[in-house]
Every structure is written in structure tokens, then in C-alpha cells.
Design a protein around this motif. Structure first.
Motif, PDB file in Angstrom:
ATOM      1  N   GLU A   1       0.816  -1.210  -0.342  1.00 25.38           N
ATOM      2  CA  GLU A   1      -0.237   0.530   0.025  1.00 25.38           C
ATOM      3  C   GLU A   1       0.584   1.228   0.512  1.00 25.38           C
ATOM      4  O   GLU A   1       0.540   2.350  -0.762  1.00 25.38           O
ATOM      5  N   ARG A   2       1.484   1.232   0.373  1.00 30.56           N
ATOM      6  CA  ARG A   2       3.018   2.523   0.701  1.00 30.56           C
ATOM      7  C   ARG A   2       3.252   2.446  -1.312  1.00 30.56           C
ATOM      8  O   ARG A   2       3.757   3.269  -1.457  1.00 30.56           O
TER       9      ARG A   2
ATOM     10  N   ALA B   1       1.767   1.740  -3.545  1.00 31.99           N
ATOM     11  CA  ALA B   1       0.790   1.824  -4.414  1.00 31.99           C
ATOM     12  C   ALA B   1       0.821   3.620  -4.280  1.00 31.99           C
ATOM     13  O   ALA B   1       0.012   4.301  -4.844  1.00 31.99           O
ATOM     14  N   LEU B   2       0.518   4.153  -2.892  1.00 33.78           N
ATOM     15  CA  LEU B   2       0.428   5.642  -2.934  1.00 33.78           C
ATOM     16  C   LEU B   2       1.731   6.023  -2.932  1.00 33.78           C
ATOM     17  O   LEU B   2       2.331   7.650  -2.812  1.00 33.78           O
TER      18      LEU B   2
ATOM     19  N   GLN C   1       9.186  -2.976  -7.041  1.00 34.29           N
ATOM     20  CA  GLN C   1       8.144  -3.495  -6.941  1.00 34.29           C
ATOM     21  C   GLN C   1       9.041  -4.921  -6.024  1.00 34.29           C
ATOM     22  O   GLN C   1       9.480  -4.905  -6.078  1.00 34.29           O
TER      23      GLN C   1
ATOM     24  N   MET D   1       2.022  -2.098 -10.020  1.00 33.67           N
ATOM     25  CA  MET D   1       2.550  -3.223  -8.781  1.00 33.67           C
ATOM     26  C   MET D   1       3.015  -4.147  -9.351  1.00 33.67           C
ATOM     27  O   MET D   1       4.063  -4.583  -8.289  1.00 33.67           O
TER      28      MET D   1
ATOM     29  N   SER E   1      -2.990   6.122  -9.494  1.00 28.59           N
ATOM     30  CA  SER E   1      -2.798   5.635  -8.302  1.00 28.59           C
ATOM     31  C   SER E   1      -3.464   5.058  -7.670  1.00 28.59           C
ATOM     32  O   SER E   1      -5.236   4.729  -7.503  1.00 28.59           O
ATOM     33  N   TYR E   2      -3.144   3.162  -7.168  1.00 30.13           N
ATOM     34  CA  TYR E   2      -3.878   1.929  -6.796  1.00 30.13           C
ATOM     35  C   TYR E   2      -4.512   2.215  -5.612  1.00 30.13           C
ATOM     36  O   TYR E   2      -4.221   2.189  -4.213  1.00 30.13           O
TER      37      TYR E   2
ATOM     38  N   PHE F   1      -6.547  -0.805  -2.566  1.00 29.53           N
ATOM     39  CA  PHE F   1      -6.853  -2.351  -2.377  1.00 29.53           C
ATOM     40  C   PHE F   1      -8.269  -2.531  -1.835  1.00 29.53           C
ATOM     41  O   PHE F   1      -8.929  -1.495  -0.566  1.00 29.53           O
ATOM     42  N   GLN F   2      -8.873  -3.346  -2.158  1.00 27.55           N
ATOM     43  CA  GLN F   2      -9.755  -3.385  -1.428  1.00 27.55           C
ATOM     44  C   GLN F   2      -9.201  -4.383   0.244  1.00 27.55           C
ATOM     45  O   GLN F   2      -8.324  -4.841   0.438  1.00 27.55           O
ATOM     46  N   GLN F   3      -9.763  -4.044   1.233  1.00 23.90           N
ATOM     47  CA  GLN F   3      -9.673  -4.005   2.413  1.00 23.90           C
ATOM     48  C   GLN F   3      -8.284  -2.912   2.276  1.00 23.90           C
ATOM     49  O   GLN F   3      -7.707  -4.724   2.915  1.00 23.90           O
ATOM     50  N   PRO F   4      -8.119  -2.881   2.416  1.00 25.17           N
ATOM     51  CA  PRO F   4      -6.669  -1.480   3.351  1.00 25.17           C
ATOM     52  C   PRO F   4      -6.382  -2.020   4.357  1.00 25.17           C
ATOM     53  O   PRO F   4      -7.275  -2.224   5.667  1.00 25.17           O
ATOM     54  N   THR F   5      -4.772  -1.468   4.337  1.00 29.61           N
ATOM     55  CA  THR F   5      -4.394  -1.862   5.999  1.00 29.61           C
ATOM     56  C   THR F   5      -3.985  -0.355   6.150  1.00 29.61           C
ATOM     57  O   THR F   5      -3.859   0.543   5.166  1.00 29.61           O
TER      58      THR F   5
ATOM     59  N   PHE G   1      -2.011   2.621   8.645  1.00 31.82           N
ATOM     60  CA  PHE G   1      -0.649   2.507   9.219  1.00 31.82           C
ATOM     61  C   PHE G   1      -0.684   3.298  10.059  1.00 31.82           C
ATOM     62  O   PHE G   1      -1.644   4.232  10.770  1.00 31.82           O
ATOM     63  N   GLY G   2       0.196   2.770  10.766  1.00 28.46           N
ATOM     64  CA  GLY G   2       0.970   3.575  12.619  1.00 28.46           C
ATOM     65  C   GLY G   2      -0.312   3.570  13.495  1.00 28.46           C
ATOM     66  O   GLY G   2      -1.251   2.117  13.722  1.00 28.46           O
TER      67      GLY G   2
ATOM     68  N   PHE H   1       1.274  10.628   5.364  1.00 29.77           N
ATOM     69  CA  PHE H   1       2.403   9.946   4.885  1.00 29.77           C
ATOM     70  C   PHE H   1       1.880  10.090   3.337  1.00 29.77           C
ATOM     71  O   PHE H   1       3.581  10.636   3.027  1.00 29.77           O
TER      72      PHE H   1
ATOM     73  N   ARG I   1      -6.143   8.549   1.475  1.00 27.07           N
ATOM     74  CA  ARG I   1      -4.599   8.587   1.160  1.00 27.07           C
ATOM     75  C   ARG I   1      -3.931   8.797  -0.369  1.00 27.07           C
ATOM     76  O   ARG I   1      -3.672   9.328  -0.623  1.00 27.07           O
ATOM     77  N   ASN I   2      -4.831   7.765  -1.233  1.00 24.35           N
ATOM     78  CA  ASN I   2      -4.481   8.009  -2.677  1.00 24.35           C
ATOM     79  C   ASN I   2      -4.726   9.085  -2.597  1.00 24.35           C
ATOM     80  O   ASN I   2      -4.956   9.536  -4.396  1.00 24.35           O
TER      81      ASN I   2
END
Lengths: 251, 216
Positions: A157-158, A160-161, A249, B53, B81-82, B84-88, B90-91, B100, B147-148
Motif C-alpha cells: 500500500e505504501r 501504491a501511494l 516492486q 505494482m 494511484s491504486y 486496495f480492497q480491504q486496505p491496511t 498504518f501507524g 503519509f 490517502r490516494n
């Protein structure tokens, strides 16, 4: 001096190995083969080293001393490398990390006058530094491997950002460095209370006044902090990129 | 109409497993596209290739007139910018997440902009300092989406981002995405199975067994 270990007493002390073997067999730990190999290797290696050191100390040659230190560093790097399966160039990275951490730490000790540049001081101290650096780097590699595995989604995710590789990995890198250093810090906190570590025990064994012996132990505490922190930081900063391919990647 | 992204004979395979076959796709700038198809068909793989990715095995992918290989992947991902499904997250707090995108650009977080973005998806300023463990699934997904887009990308790739949301949250996110597309001209490609989302799209694409079908 009251040093009485001879071949007969060693042979009798080998009974202690049977305790470990017995536990392994009884609890079906499957460690018996490793214990036997470990013991045989320890005995053979130490005998060889004993005679080798005797020779090197007697000759007292600069190049021979440096060669021995180089040999120690290489072996330490080789062992650290094994803790980092899947990390490319782990040998080269470990070699650099252990070389720098040992070199800097030794340099400070020699320049400050804490130890003299004679083989009987340089070689044992190099061994202590390199082995601690090796353990720290091994722990750091293991931590990198497990964190890049467990926190894969967070890293993706980082990325991807639009994060750079260091930004995507920094939390993992920091944790790995911490993991590498923490045993040394923990043992610094308990030194003298829980264990009387090798340096100090050895001097006390040899009849040195404990008040003098602790000065050497204090020096060891300082040098191991420097060695493990330098070793871990160099190894982690060089190794994290291995988890990415050329297209930046995550592998 | 000029294509912002153009794929020609894009293939993706892992060992002898062929996941995408000869995908040809023209994505016009400013389009709002939905991508559907059975699960395991290759939809996410296709979006991840477009997001840099993962890398295609063969074929060409042109973004903004240049082959994808000519971009630095990091800078490219800031434009494409991608999510995700069910993102995590951070922190510790929501703020850690929203800071971020600024951190990686060596900038200080623009609190005003962050608060506006939170408001746009129905979250209050108070959310900013909330620990992430206290957030509901819908709130997490919205924080992740912010974030995106704090730095507006040219393309937003959304992988079933509304799948876990209730009807109310879904509508908030839809309205916001429409706003991003119509007002901010962000090209959006979203993987979805939602009938309303499919109906609202300019282009409907479908990936079945690694092959792309496009319906204008």
C-alpha cells in the motif's frame, strides 16, 4: 594460578553433553544429531585455534595478526549470511557490515589505549566484536525476512501511494535494527547482576583483581554496543532493497 | 479521443499459468470505467499492471504518450494511484495515514486540505486524531481512499473499494468519486459488481478468463 582443566577433567566434563543428548532423546526434540555435530566441531575447532593462537602470539607478526582478524570477520559474515536466506548478496553485505563495525570499534579501542596492538589482545577482542556483530546481523536479517512477509500488504500500500523504497520499508528497517541491537542492550542492563560475562570471568579466573576485571568488562559493554549498532544499521540499510525488484516492486 | 492509457497485446503469466491474454484497451482521459467479471478472471491483475505494482510479461502499455518503462515507478504510481480492497492503515491514528502522502513528498501535512477531504467523505475533523483500531470498516476504507487523492492523481484505480460498505457509506463514496471524476477530471477505473456503479459508468469492461471485453 589455579587453572586445572586437563584432558582427563575435560573428558569427565563431557558427561554434561549427555544431559543435553538425554533431554533431546527423551523429549523427541530431534536435536541429537546437531548436538553431536556441535560438540565435535567445538572440540576440533577449539583445539586447532588453541595451537594456532599459540603460534601467532609467539610470532607476533602484524600481517599474521591482520590475516587472523580477517579470517574471523569472514567466518562471522559467512554465518550471518546463513540467517538471511533469500537476501541476495547477503555475504557481501554481512562482510561489509562486520568489517566496518569491527574495524571502527577496534580502532577506537586501540587509539584510546584501552587495548594494545598485540595479537593476544587484538585477536580475542576482534572475535568478541565480530561474533556479536554477527549475531546482531543474523537477528536483523531474520526480522527483515519475517516482517517483509507479515507486513506485505502494508508495504504494497505504501508503494501504491507512491512511496520510495526506503519510505515503504522504514518501519521494517527500524524494527530490524532494534531487533539486532536489543540483546546487547538487555545484557548491558543485567551485566554483573545476572551474568558475570566472559571477559570479566576469564580475568577473575586467571587471578586478576575483580576491580580491574570489571574495567575490561565495561570496555566490552561499550564496544559491543558500538559493534551491534553499526553492524545492524549497515546490514539493514543495504539489505532492504533486496526485497524489491528493479521495477521497484515488492518481490 | 486521445487515450491516456493504452494497452496493446498485454499478457501476464506466472510460470506456465496464463493470467491475462493479449489485452488491448484504450482508456480515454477523464473516463469513468467499471471493470467486472468473475473472480479469479484477472481483473485485479490487470489493474495492478496498470498501477505498476506488477509488470506485464509482454505487450506494450503507454501512459500519457510514453511507455510505462520510461517512467520512474515511484513517480508513475503518484500519477496512477491504486487503492486496495480491504486496505491496511498504518501507524496509530488516522493522522499517521493522512500525513503519509506528505511525508513521502517531504512536505508538511496540509491540515486544512486533509480536513476538507475528511468532510467530503462524511467524516469529521475529530476523526483525524482517532486511533485506527476504533474505526469501522467503512471509515477505514474512506480514510484509505483519502490517502490516494490528497495529491490528485491522473488516474485512480479502485479494487472493489465499496464492496465492504453499507448502502449509506456506498452512496457517500459514490458521490465523492463522481465529484473527483467530473470536477477534478480524475480518470477512474473501478472493479465492481454493484449494479448502480456499473450503470453509472461511461465504459463497461469485463475480464473473463484473462480476456478483456469492452462495451462502450
Amino acid at each position: 594460578m589455579n587453572l586445572a582443566a586437563n584432558n582427563t577433567s575435560l573428558f569427565l566434563a563431557a558427561m554434561l553433553v549427555l544431559v543435553a543428548l538425554g533431554i533431546s532423546l527423551w523429549q523427541k526434540l530431534g536435536l541429537d544429531r546437531d548436538i553431536v555435530i556441535g560438540v565435535v566441531r567445538a572440540v576440533v575447532q577449539l583445539f586447532i585455534v588453541g595451537y594456532l593462537l599459540k603460534y601467532i602470539f609467539r610470532v607476533n607478526n602484524l600481517w599474521l595478526t591482520l590475516a587472523m582478524i580477517g579470517f574471523i570477520i569472514f567466518n562471522a559474515a559467512w554465518n550471518a549470511k546463513k540467517r538471511g536466506p533469500g537476501i541476495d548478496h547477503a555475504l557481501a553485505i554481512s562482510l561489509l557490515a562486520i568489517f566496518v563495525s569491527t574495524g571502527v570499534t577496534l580502532g577506537v579501542l586501540v587509539l584510546s589505549g584501552a587495548i594494545k596492538f598485540v595479537p593476544s589482545q587484538m585477536i580475542p577482542i576482534s572475535g568478541m566484536i565480530a561474533s556479536n556483530s554477527m549475531v546482531a546481523i543474523g537477528l536483523a536479517y531474520r526480522s527483515l525476512n519475517s516482517q517483509f512477509h507479515d507486513q506485505r500488504q502494508g508495504v504494497l500500500e505504501r508503494l501504491a501511494l507512491g512511496a520510495g523504497l526506503l519510505d515503504a520499508s522504514i518501519a521494517i528497517v527500524r524494527e530490524a535494527i532494534r531487533t539486532g541491537m536489543s540483546p546487547t542492550i538487555d545484557s548491558a542492563k543485567t551485566v554483573g547482576l545476572v551474568s558475570l560475562p566472559g571477559m570479566m570471568s576469564g580475568l577473575i579466573f586467571a587471578g586478576v583483581d575483580p576491580v580491574r576485571a570489571i574495567r575490561y568488562q565495561i570496555m566490552v559493554t561499550f564496544m559491543l554496543l558500538s559493534a551491534t549498532s553499526l553492524g545492524s544499521i549497515i546490514a539493514c540499510y543495504l539489505a532492504y532493497r533486496n526485497f524489491y525488484n528493479e521495477q521497484k516492486q515488492l518481490k | 479521443m486521445n487515450s491516456l492509457i493504452s494497452l496493446e497485446k498485454v499478457n501476464y503469466q506466472i510460470a506456465d499459468q496464463h493470467i491475462l491474454h493479449d489485452v488491448d484497451w484504450q482508456i480515454p482521459a477523464g473516463a469513468h470505467i467499471t471493470l467486472t467479471g468473475p473472480s479469479g478472471g484477472g481483473k485485479s491483475t490487470l489493474l495492478r499492471i496498470i498501477a505498476a505494482m506488477i509488470s506485464k510479461t509482454s505487450g506494450t502499455l503507454i501512459f500519457d504518450g510514453q511507455p510505462i518503462e520510461s517512467y520512474d515507478p515511484i513517480m508513475y504510481r503518484r500519477q496512477v494511484s491504486y487503492c486496495f480492497q480491504q486496505p491496511t492503515l498504518f501507524g496509530e491514528t488516522v493522522a499517521d495515514n493522512l500525513a503519509f502522502p506528505y511525508q513521502i513528498r517531504k512536505q508538511v501535512m496540509d491540515t486544512q486540505r486533509v480536513v476538507t477531504a475528511l468532510n467530503n467523505v462524511g467524516l469529521s475533523e475529530r476523526t483525524l486524531h482517532q486511533p485506527i483500531i476504533e474505526l469501522s470498516g467503512g471509515e477505514r476504507q474512506r480514510v484509505a481512499l483519502i490517502r490516494n487523492i490528497l495529491f490528485l492523481p491522473k488516474v485512480l484505480l479502485l479494487d472493489e473499494v465499496t464492496a465492504g460498505l453499507d448502502e449509506n457509506n456506498k452512496q457517500i463514496v459514490h458521490a465523492w468519486l463522481r465529484q473527483l471524476n467530473e470536477h477534478d477530471h480524475v480518470t477512474t477505473i473501478m472493479i465492481t459488481h454493484d449494479a448502480t456503479e456499473i450503470a453509472a459508468a461511461d465504459q463497461l469492461a469485463k475480464v473473463v478468463a484473462g480476456r478483456l471485453e469492452v462495451h462502450a
